[in-house]
Design a protein around this motif. Structure first.
Motif, short mmCIF file in Angstrom:
data_model
loop_
_atom_site.label_atom_id
_atom_site.label_comp_id
_atom_site.label_asym_id
_atom_site.label_seq_id
_atom_site.Cartn_x
_atom_site.Cartn_y
_atom_site.Cartn_z
N THR A 104 19.56 2.72 -1.05
CA THR A 104 18.45 1.74 -0.57
C THR A 104 18.86 2.12 1.02
O THR A 104 18.27 2.13 1.82
CB THR A 104 18.62 0.59 -1.02
N ILE B 273 16.65 3.68 4.39
CA ILE B 273 16.41 2.85 5.31
C ILE B 273 16.82 3.56 6.72
O ILE B 273 15.84 3.59 7.33
CB ILE B 273 16.86 1.18 5.30
N TYR C 105 14.59 6.73 6.85
CA TYR C 105 13.04 6.95 6.52
C TYR C 105 12.19 7.19 7.66
O TYR C 105 11.26 7.85 7.49
CB TYR C 105 12.86 5.48 6.19
N PHE D 164 8.09 2.90 9.56
CA PHE D 164 8.40 2.39 8.13
C PHE D 164 7.54 2.02 7.16
O PHE D 164 7.64 1.28 6.34
CB PHE D 164 9.45 1.06 8.31
N LEU E 293 8.02 2.11 3.29
CA LEU E 293 9.38 2.24 3.01
C LEU E 293 9.70 1.70 1.54
O LEU E 293 10.40 2.11 0.74
CB LEU E 293 10.15 1.34 3.96
N HIS E 294 9.10 0.62 1.20
CA HIS E 294 9.05 -0.16 -0.13
C HIS E 294 8.89 0.95 -1.17
O HIS E 294 9.63 0.89 -2.03
CB HIS E 294 8.42 -1.26 -0.22
N ILE F 288 11.75 3.52 -1.40
CA ILE F 288 13.05 2.73 -1.91
C ILE F 288 12.77 3.01 -3.57
O ILE F 288 13.64 3.26 -4.27
CB ILE F 288 13.21 1.41 -1.24
#
Length: 319
Positions: A216, A220, A223, A270, A273-274, A277
């Motif tokens: 993760t 990040i 990303y 971003f 991003l979720h 991940i």
């Protein structure tokens, strides 16, 4: 140097694990890629959430289009994981043989992993570009692999190669973070148990949790480069000539950065991003779990095949 069966076993197990995990998570990957590729225009955007991509496919009765480009993606995943695991295993064995060292240090491990990653990125970039174009095509309008690759100049197949090479740092970051977290956790456990106790090993659940956390953090940090790469590789829609010219100018890294900054600001780097991940952590976990389960079977199968070929060759010579 003879055929490296151990490296082939590792590579085959990793490639099969990648094939299965890619297929299982492919609808999520398609939604994520289409969501990442879109840039807000004139204050408007088609997809406000990741789920909007999914519901678009359902409403248009194009659910199977969530799998468009799956064959190309599986081919790319299989080849890339085979090349990576073979290269990584081969480089490790070569390093130990040449250096005479008994074990590989952290720094050396990172360099070997980056070298294997760079070889993989160069060899599989055309397939990576093609799969991204297929996924970002309108639902039901994806073209075949050959047609996708032969459109435009041959250099277009290597769109985003520079960023792909940069992203080989992702596993290096993950490994470094994992190592630091593991050492801290084991030190804390040893301090609680007393200085005279033997060093403990990580449990399976702790290793999985630290692996997820380290992946993760690495995702990040890298990303913005991941999103830029998706936008560079995304298919051009059949819009008017003015929009086509604007999209053409965004096919470079500076052009993509400028487009995101102008339309979406810092949060735009971003966007998605979720989903990245979620997909990355699940994919890594599935890949490693499947790889560990089939490694022993693969090794036995390779040895049995080798023995059969040797016996067959011997029989032919004696005939």
């Amino acid at each position: 140097m003879g055929l490296d069966l151990e490296s082939i076993s590792e590579a085959t197990s990793g490639a099969v694990g990648s094939l299965v995990s890619t297929t299982i998570l492919y609808p999520l990957d398609t939604c994520k890629t289409k969501y990442q590729a879109e840039v807000r225009a004139h204050g408007q955007q088609k997809y406000r959430n990741l789920s909007d991509v999914f519901w678009e496919a359902i409403q248009n009765r194009q659910f199977l289009s969530l799998y468009q480009g799956l064959g190309t993606k599986n081919l790319q995943s299989f080849i890339s994981q085979f090349v990576y695991f073979y290269g990584y295993s081969y480089f490790k064995r070569l390093y130990l043989e040449k250096s005479g060292a008994k074990r590989i240090g952290t720094k050396e491990n990172l360099v070997l992993a980056a070298a294997a990653g760079a070889c993989t990125a160069i060899l599989t970039q055309p397939l990576d570009t093609a799969s991204s174009r297929m996924q970002t095509s309108a639902f039901g309008k994806s073209k075949g692999l050959w047609k996708t690759l032969t459109e435009g100049k041959w250099t277009d197949a290597f769109d985003g190669l520079g960023i792909s090479l940069l992203l080989t740092s992702n596993p290096s970051i993950q490994f470094t973070v994992f190592d630091q977290l593991k050492n801290r956790l084991l030190k804390k456990k040893q301090d609680k148990a007393g200085n005279g106790s033997s060093p403990e090993a990580l449990s399976a659940s702790s290793a999985f949790a630290l692996g997820a956390i380290s992946k993760t953090i690495a995702t990040i940090l890298t990303y913005p480069a991941i999103r830029c790469k998706v936008m560079i590789q995304a298919v051009d829609s059949n819009d008017n000539e003015n929009e086509k010219a604007q999209k053409k100018s965004r096919k470079t890294v500076p052009g993509v950065i400028r487009a995101i900054w102008k339309s979406e600001g810092v949060p735009g780097f971003f966007k998605g991003l979720h989903a990245q991940i979620l997909k990355t952590v699940l994919s890594s976990a599935l890949l490693l779990m499947i790889k560990e389960k089939i490694t022993a079977s693969t090794w036995v199968l390779i040895l049995a095949t080798r023995r059969f070929l040797l016996l067959s060759r011997g029989g032919l010579k004696n005939a």
